[in-house]
Design an enzyme around this catalytic site. Structure first.
Site, PDB file in Angstrom:
ATOM      1  CB  THR A 200     -38.179  -9.430   0.285  1.00 30.92           C
ATOM      2  OG1 THR A 200     -38.458  -8.054   0.027  1.00 30.92           O
ATOM      3  CG2 THR A 200     -39.262 -10.006   1.176  1.00 30.92           C
ATOM      4  CE  LYS A 229     -39.816  -6.093   2.683  1.00 36.80           C
ATOM      5  NZ  LYS A 229     -40.348  -6.249   1.272  1.00 36.80           N
ATOM      6  CB  THR A 240     -45.032   2.821   0.370  1.00 39.60           C
ATOM      7  OG1 THR A 240     -45.851   3.828  -0.211  1.00 39.60           O
ATOM      8  CG2 THR A 240     -44.618   1.890  -0.744  1.00 39.60           C
ATOM      9  CD  GLU A 339     -36.869  -4.866  -6.180  1.00 42.93           C
ATOM     10  OE1 GLU A 339     -37.226  -5.792  -5.436  1.00 42.93           O
ATOM     11  OE2 GLU A 339     -37.430  -4.596  -7.255  1.00 42.93           O
ATOM     12  CG  ASN A 524     -38.483  -6.427 -10.026  1.00 38.18           C
ATOM     13  OD1 ASN A 524     -39.285  -6.740  -9.160  1.00 38.18           O
ATOM     14  ND2 ASN A 524     -37.634  -5.423  -9.880  1.00 38.18           N
ATOM     15  CB  THR A 529     -36.313 -18.449  -9.767  1.00 35.48           C
ATOM     16  OG1 THR A 529     -35.931 -17.328 -10.577  1.00 35.48           O
ATOM     17  CG2 THR A 529     -37.532 -19.101 -10.362  1.00 35.48           C
TER      18      THR A 529
END
Length: 529
Positions: A200, A229, A240, A339, A524, A529
């Site tokens: 993702t 992932k 996790t 991230e 985040n 979007t």
């Protein structure tokens, strides 16, 4: 400054903030800094196949594969560990039921979609997850025409990842499943595409493979491969994120779950990116025995009476060690792709009270936003580390009634002692990744004169270790008395697990985490979007 100039300056600043240096590029190209983690070849287990297809689960995805199928040519043993989040996603519920009904035997593999988590989607979500499993089974002729499909226990586990609270476009997925089946193959490219299709916000596909042998027949080469992932919403409370691990070794269905469960705590349960435990966390482990000699018995843990007729105990030990190491390496890749992360941080905590104490402290540091932002800013603000140690859940003094506390203390052994963390016995250091001398920040509760230039030099490195010693120095007389009194009380009550070595034996917990950057907020802030 004129209002127009100020407006332009703000607009330019906002534009700069939207430039994503550490997040996944829109064209799914792999950032240069992450390419070193992507394998260019691999050794994959016999009898396992991987395939992908495009379903367009997320409306904005018009061309990238987002359905992955990893299966065994023959039904095999399988197990899974799942999230403990109360709001468990539909695939988690369906997969757990499948494993329970089949008793970890006769599994085909797993079907995965990215782009939608199928979490908090009610009865419809559960039905859709079951449909994904049945449609995969159908590709292998394992759903009988005219049969009552609702009563057929699927052979396929299901995983989904993406936005929570949205219904799956199930027709798109069921249309893509046969295409993924047609695309199945054994090559490195097949496995790499499968790892890519489950991503993702990941910036690179996380795939590892290796070979190993077992002591009882060292001439046989076995293989293990796995993909995972996850880049955000990562904090362990079982395993996790999503993970798929396959081996061609022969493991008994009765033991494969125990093997996976034993490898989880110090691997997938020892990573944290942002402190959020997902609704979808699943790690599945499959073993088909395809590489084992025909007369080789399945590996099985000894029964309660100590009898183990199925395999050498040395083989089981070696297999467990292989799985531990393999899962640890997979878990670390998730942290390296956190991230917006710019650093890989190992938090190592040592305690002579117990492992639980060390793990509580390590986890608290890993979850601290203030620690993580300081690391991003290359600021040796070590007071934030001490703060996180002092408020760690289970460490901070409880407001529960004394009787309740005493009962729990006796159950847990010494790990709820009020002496879990004593400032005068606590030391903290930065340990450089290049092997050079550690930089001491706090020694037995006393602050060191920190060389800021040296600290900045260490914090410039991509890899960093924070070392915390909770046992740096002798116990006080009152500590020793409490240890003795608790041990006597435990023995009097017949508790079989007192920590007899408390005060002498050192326990160590390791948690891997990353820093927090501006990029994390950007990713985040507009995730949907």
């Amino acid at each position: 400054m004129a209002p127009k100039t100020m407006s332009l300056k703000r607009a330019f600043s906002a534009t700069l903030q939207q430039i994503r240096t550490y997040s996944a590029p829109g064209d799914r190209s792999i950032p240069a800094a992450k390419q070193k983690y992507v394998p260019t070849s691999g050794t994959y287990p016999k009898g396992f196949l991987a395939g992908t297809s495009h379903a367009g689960v997320k409306a904005s995805n018009t061309k990238y594969d987002d359905v992955t199928m990893v299966v065994s040519e023959e039904p095999c043993a399988g197990a899974g560990v799942f999230t403990r989040n109360v709001f468990k996603a539909a695939p988690v519920t369906v997969s757990r039921q499948t494993l329970s009904s089949r008793k970890s035997d006769g599994l085909r593999g797993v079907i995965v979609n990215s782009g939608c988590a199928n979490a908090v989607t009610g009865k419809k979500g559960t039905e859709d997850a079951a449909v994904m499993a049945r449609e995969t089974d159908r590709c292998f002729g394992e759903v009988q025409a005219g049969g009552n499909e609702d009563q057929t226990v699927p052979r396929t586990l299901v995983m989904s990842t993406g936005v929570i609270g949205q219904q799956l476009p199930i027709e798109k997925i069921t249309g893509a499943i046969p295409k993924a089946h047609q695309a199945l193959g054994t090559s490195h490219d097949h496995w790499l595409k499968a790892a890519q299709a489950i991503c993702t916000t990941d910036t690179f596909p996380k795939l590892i493979s290796r070979t190993f042998t077992l002591p009882s027949h060292p001439d046989t080469e076995y293989r293990i491969a796995g993909m995972t992932k996850g880049a955000g919403m990562i904090h362990p409370n079982m395993a996790t994120l999503l993970g798929i691990i396959c081996t061609d070794a022969k493991i008994a269905p009765s033991s494969i779950y125990d093997m996976l469960r034993r490898s989880t705590p110090n691997t997938f349960n020892s990573i944290s990116i942002d402190g959020d435990t997902s609704t979808n966390d699943t790690v599945a482990f499959f073993a088909n025995g395809a590489a084992a000699p025909n007369d080789q018995p399945a590996m099985e843990f000894p029964s309660d009476d100590g009898d183990s007729p199925h395999a050498s105990s040395a083989d089981i030990t070696a297999m467990q060690e292989t799985l531990n190491s393999f899962m640890g390496d997979l878990a670390k890749l998730v942290v390296r792709d956190g991230e917006g992360a710019t650093k890989f941080v190992t938090i190592r905590v040592r305690s002579d009270i117990g492992f639980l104490t060390a793990k509580r402290v390590a986890t608290s540091i890993a979850r601290s936003a203030l620690v993580k932002t300081a690391l991003y800013g290359k600021d040796a603000n070590w007071g934030r580390i001490l703060c996180a140690i002092g408020y760690a859940p289970g460490i901070i003094p409880s407001t529960e009634p004394v009787d309740s506390l005493r009962s729990r203390n006796l159950h847990l052994g010494m790990d709820d002692s009020k002496f879990q963390v004593v400032p005068e016995r606590t030391s903290v250091s930065f340990v450089p990744a290049d092997g050079s001398e550690e930089l001491k920040l706090l020694v037995r509760g006393e602050p060191e004169r920190v060389d800021e230039a040296r600290a900045k030099e260490i914090l410039e490195m991509e890899d960093l270790e924070i070392l915390v010693r909770l046992d740096d120095g002798p116990m006080s007389a009152s500590q020793r008395r409490e240890v003795k009194d608790r041990r006597i009380e435990q023995e009097r009550r017949g508790i079989s697990r007192p920590l007899a070595s408390v005060g002498r034996k050192q326990s160590e917990a390791v948690v891997w985490t990353c820093d927090f950057s501006h990029e994390y907020v950007t990713i985040n802030g507009d995730y949907r979007t």
